[in-house]
Structures are given as structure tokens and as C-alpha cells.
Scaffold this motif. Structure first.
Motif, PDB file in Angstrom:
ATOM      1  N   MET A  48       0.809  -1.226   0.000  1.00 54.74           N
ATOM      2  CA  MET A  48       0.000   0.000   0.000  1.00 54.74           C
ATOM      3  C   MET A  48       0.840   1.274   0.000  1.00 54.74           C
ATOM      4  SD  MET A  48      -2.757  -1.440  -0.558  1.00 54.74           S
ATOM      5  CE  MET A  48      -3.909  -0.085  -0.650  1.00 54.74           C
ATOM      6  N   GLU A  49       2.061   1.168  -0.501  1.00 50.26           N
ATOM      7  CA  GLU A  49       2.899   2.348  -0.716  1.00 50.26           C
ATOM      8  C   GLU A  49       3.289   2.391  -2.183  1.00 50.26           C
ATOM      9  OE1 GLU A  49       6.105   3.421   1.802  1.00 50.26           O
ATOM     10  OE2 GLU A  49       5.053   2.816   3.625  1.00 50.26           O
ATOM     11  N   GLU A  50       3.726   3.586  -2.627  1.00 53.85           N
ATOM     12  CA  GLU A  50       4.148   3.773  -4.004  1.00 53.85           C
ATOM     13  C   GLU A  50       5.534   4.393  -4.052  1.00 53.85           C
ATOM     14  OE1 GLU A  50       0.865   4.903  -6.986  1.00 53.85           O
ATOM     15  OE2 GLU A  50       0.270   5.906  -5.123  1.00 53.85           O
ATOM     16  N   THR A  51       6.207   4.174  -5.145  1.00 44.84           N
ATOM     17  CA  THR A  51       7.487   4.825  -5.383  1.00 44.84           C
ATOM     18  C   THR A  51       7.228   6.162  -6.070  1.00 44.84           C
ATOM     19  OG1 THR A  51       7.697   3.591  -7.452  1.00 44.84           O
ATOM     20  CG2 THR A  51       8.808   2.674  -5.505  1.00 44.84           C
ATOM     21  N   SER A  52       8.260   6.962  -6.189  1.00 44.99           N
ATOM     22  CA  SER A  52       8.168   8.303  -6.767  1.00 44.99           C
ATOM     23  C   SER A  52       7.707   8.267  -8.230  1.00 44.99           C
ATOM     24  CB  SER A  52       9.539   8.974  -6.694  1.00 44.99           C
ATOM     25  OG  SER A  52       9.530  10.189  -7.396  1.00 44.99           O
ATOM     26  N   LEU A  53       7.024   9.321  -8.628  1.00 46.02           N
ATOM     27  CA  LEU A  53       6.588   9.462 -10.023  1.00 46.02           C
ATOM     28  C   LEU A  53       7.645  10.137 -10.887  1.00 46.02           C
ATOM     29  CD1 LEU A  53       2.858  10.428  -9.459  1.00 46.02           C
ATOM     30  CD2 LEU A  53       3.689   8.418 -10.684  1.00 46.02           C
ATOM     31  N   THR A  54       8.748  10.570 -10.277  1.00 42.24           N
ATOM     32  CA  THR A  54       9.802  11.209 -11.064  1.00 42.24           C
ATOM     33  C   THR A  54      10.749  10.146 -11.604  1.00 42.24           C
ATOM     34  OG1 THR A  54      11.119  11.588  -9.073  1.00 42.24           O
ATOM     35  CG2 THR A  54       9.715  13.394  -9.802  1.00 42.24           C
ATOM     36  N   LEU A  55      11.297  10.443 -12.751  1.00 43.88           N
ATOM     37  CA  LEU A  55      12.177   9.498 -13.436  1.00 43.88           C
ATOM     38  C   LEU A  55      13.581  10.071 -13.509  1.00 43.88           C
ATOM     39  CD1 LEU A  55      12.513   6.920 -15.216  1.00 43.88           C
ATOM     40  CD2 LEU A  55      11.920   8.344 -17.165  1.00 43.88           C
ATOM     41  N   LYS A  56      14.535   9.259 -13.120  1.00 43.26           N
ATOM     42  CA  LYS A  56      15.928   9.650 -13.276  1.00 43.26           C
ATOM     43  C   LYS A  56      16.312   9.347 -14.722  1.00 43.26           C
ATOM     44  CE  LYS A  56      16.921   8.529  -8.519  1.00 43.26           C
ATOM     45  NZ  LYS A  56      17.372   7.480  -7.627  1.00 43.26           N
ATOM     46  N   ASN A  57      16.977  10.300 -15.379  1.00 45.72           N
ATOM     47  CA  ASN A  57      17.344  10.118 -16.786  1.00 45.72           C
ATOM     48  C   ASN A  57      18.142   8.842 -17.024  1.00 45.72           C
ATOM     49  OD1 ASN A  57      16.015  12.307 -17.815  1.00 45.72           O
ATOM     50  ND2 ASN A  57      17.755  13.694 -17.562  1.00 45.72           N
ATOM     51  N   ALA A  58      18.982   8.473 -16.069  1.00 43.76           N
ATOM     52  CA  ALA A  58      19.795   7.271 -16.216  1.00 43.76           C
ATOM     53  C   ALA A  58      18.925   6.016 -16.313  1.00 43.76           C
ATOM     54  CB  ALA A  58      20.758   7.148 -15.047  1.00 43.76           C
ATOM     55  N   ASN A  59      17.704   6.075 -15.782  1.00 46.55           N
ATOM     56  CA  ASN A  59      16.833   4.894 -15.775  1.00 46.55           C
ATOM     57  C   ASN A  59      15.984   4.760 -17.028  1.00 46.55           C
ATOM     58  OD1 ASN A  59      17.795   4.336 -13.236  1.00 46.55           O
ATOM     59  ND2 ASN A  59      16.040   5.211 -12.186  1.00 46.55           N
ATOM     60  N   LYS A  60      15.898   5.806 -17.841  1.00 49.97           N
ATOM     61  CA  LYS A  60      14.993   5.800 -18.991  1.00 49.97           C
ATOM     62  C   LYS A  60      15.276   4.629 -19.949  1.00 49.97           C
ATOM     63  CE  LYS A  60      12.761   9.374 -21.620  1.00 49.97           C
ATOM     64  NZ  LYS A  60      12.817  10.758 -22.051  1.00 49.97           N
ATOM     65  N   GLU A  61      16.515   4.452 -20.326  1.00 50.21           N
ATOM     66  CA  GLU A  61      16.862   3.369 -21.249  1.00 50.21           C
ATOM     67  C   GLU A  61      16.698   2.005 -20.579  1.00 50.21           C
ATOM     68  OE1 GLU A  61      17.386   1.394 -24.524  1.00 50.21           O
ATOM     69  OE2 GLU A  61      17.148   3.567 -24.446  1.00 50.21           O
TER      70      GLU A  61
END
Length: 159
Positions: A48-61
Motif C-alpha cells: 500500500m505504498e508507491e514509489t516516486s513518479l519522477t524518473l531519473k534520466n539514467a533509468n529511462k533506457e
């Protein structure tokens, strides 16, 4: 089938390894699916928890490649690799790479009024698996797989 094998062997080493990894995690996730959910749930993250909605550029690929590998390889398993299996497999692949994700479980009624379920995985603002039709489901549970700074730093430092 022969043509698909030819295409596979023409791929670069990194892509081949990612596809094989996806296949293995899909098998592992399918085994988890037959276990009682109460035994599996604690390994999925914080309920019942969520992680952040922001994306680190390094993770995109990383997100793109894991999503693609899971989607492609789920078509070639000789076992059922539907939404929950794909979401768990993708979650494990991202965890291995130090990337946070949230697994969602939802329910809805189909056109005949029968209760159906669906699972999908999100990391940052990107849906890694199960995004098709997710808007038709009511979230009944979610699991946040959060990474500590040392988990993300160690993985990103090593590639």
C-alpha cells in the motif's frame, strides 16, 4: 521459428543476455504465482505504498529495455506469462539494476459481470508492463519496491 532464432543470434550480446534474463525471470515469476499469495506478497515490496513518479534520466533506457524484453519473451514461454507474471519478472529485473518500481493489483467486472483481475508495473512515470487496459481497473493493492542509496549507487557504479 528458424527465422526468429536467426534474428536472435544476430542481436548484440547485451540484448541477448537481457532477453535470456527476462525469460528466466518470467519462469521464476510463474512459479511464484502458484504459491499462496500471502507467502509471496512480502517479497513484492512495501504494501500500500508507491514509489516516486519522477524518473531519473539514467533509468529511462533501462526501463525501455526491460519493458521490451519482458514483452517480447512473454510470447515465447511455454507457460502462462500474463500480467502478474510479467509485472513480477520486470520488478525483479529492475530491482537487480537498482531501479524502484510499484506493482499494482486491480479488479474490475467484465462485460458479463464476472470479476477479473489485472496487474501492472510502474517506475517513475513510465509503465513497464500491464499498461494496456489498466484504466479499467480499480487498484485494490500496491507494492512499492524501494531502493536504498547503497542499492542504487552500487548497481549504477557497476553498470
Amino acid at each position: 521459428m528458424v527465422n526468429k532464432l536467426k534474428v536472435f543470434f544476430k542481436l548484440d550480446r547485451k540484448t541477448k543476455l537481457l532477453l535470456v534474463e527476462a525469460y528466466l525471470y518470467l519462469g521464476w515469476a510463474r512459479i511464484l504465482k502458484v504459491l499462496p499469495f500471502a507467502k509471496v506478497a512480502p517479497s513484492l515490496g512495501i504494501q500500500m505504498e508507491e514509489t516516486s513518479l519522477t524518473l531519473k534520466n539514467a533509468n529511462k533506457e533501462t526501463l525501455r529495455s526491460v519493458s521490451h524484453a519482458i514483452h517480447v519473451m512473454s510470447k515465447y514461454t511455454f507457460w502462462e506469462s500474463q500480467c502478474l507474471v510479467k509485472a513480477i519478472a520486470a520488478m525483479r529485473m529492475l530491482e537487480k539494476r537498482g531501479v524502484e518500481s510499484t506493482l499494482y493489483l486491480g479488479t474490475a467486472k467484465d462485460t458479463k459481470g464476472i470479476l477479473i483481475a489485472h496487474a501492472w508495473l510502474r517506475s517513475g512515470p513510465f509503465y513497464v508492463s500491464g499498461f494496456e487496459g489498466m484504466e479499467n481497473f480499480t487498484v485494490v493493492s500496491k507494492f512499492a519496491k524501494k531502493m536504498t542509496e547503497s542499492q542504487t549507487k552500487g548497481v549504477n557504479d557497476n553498470g
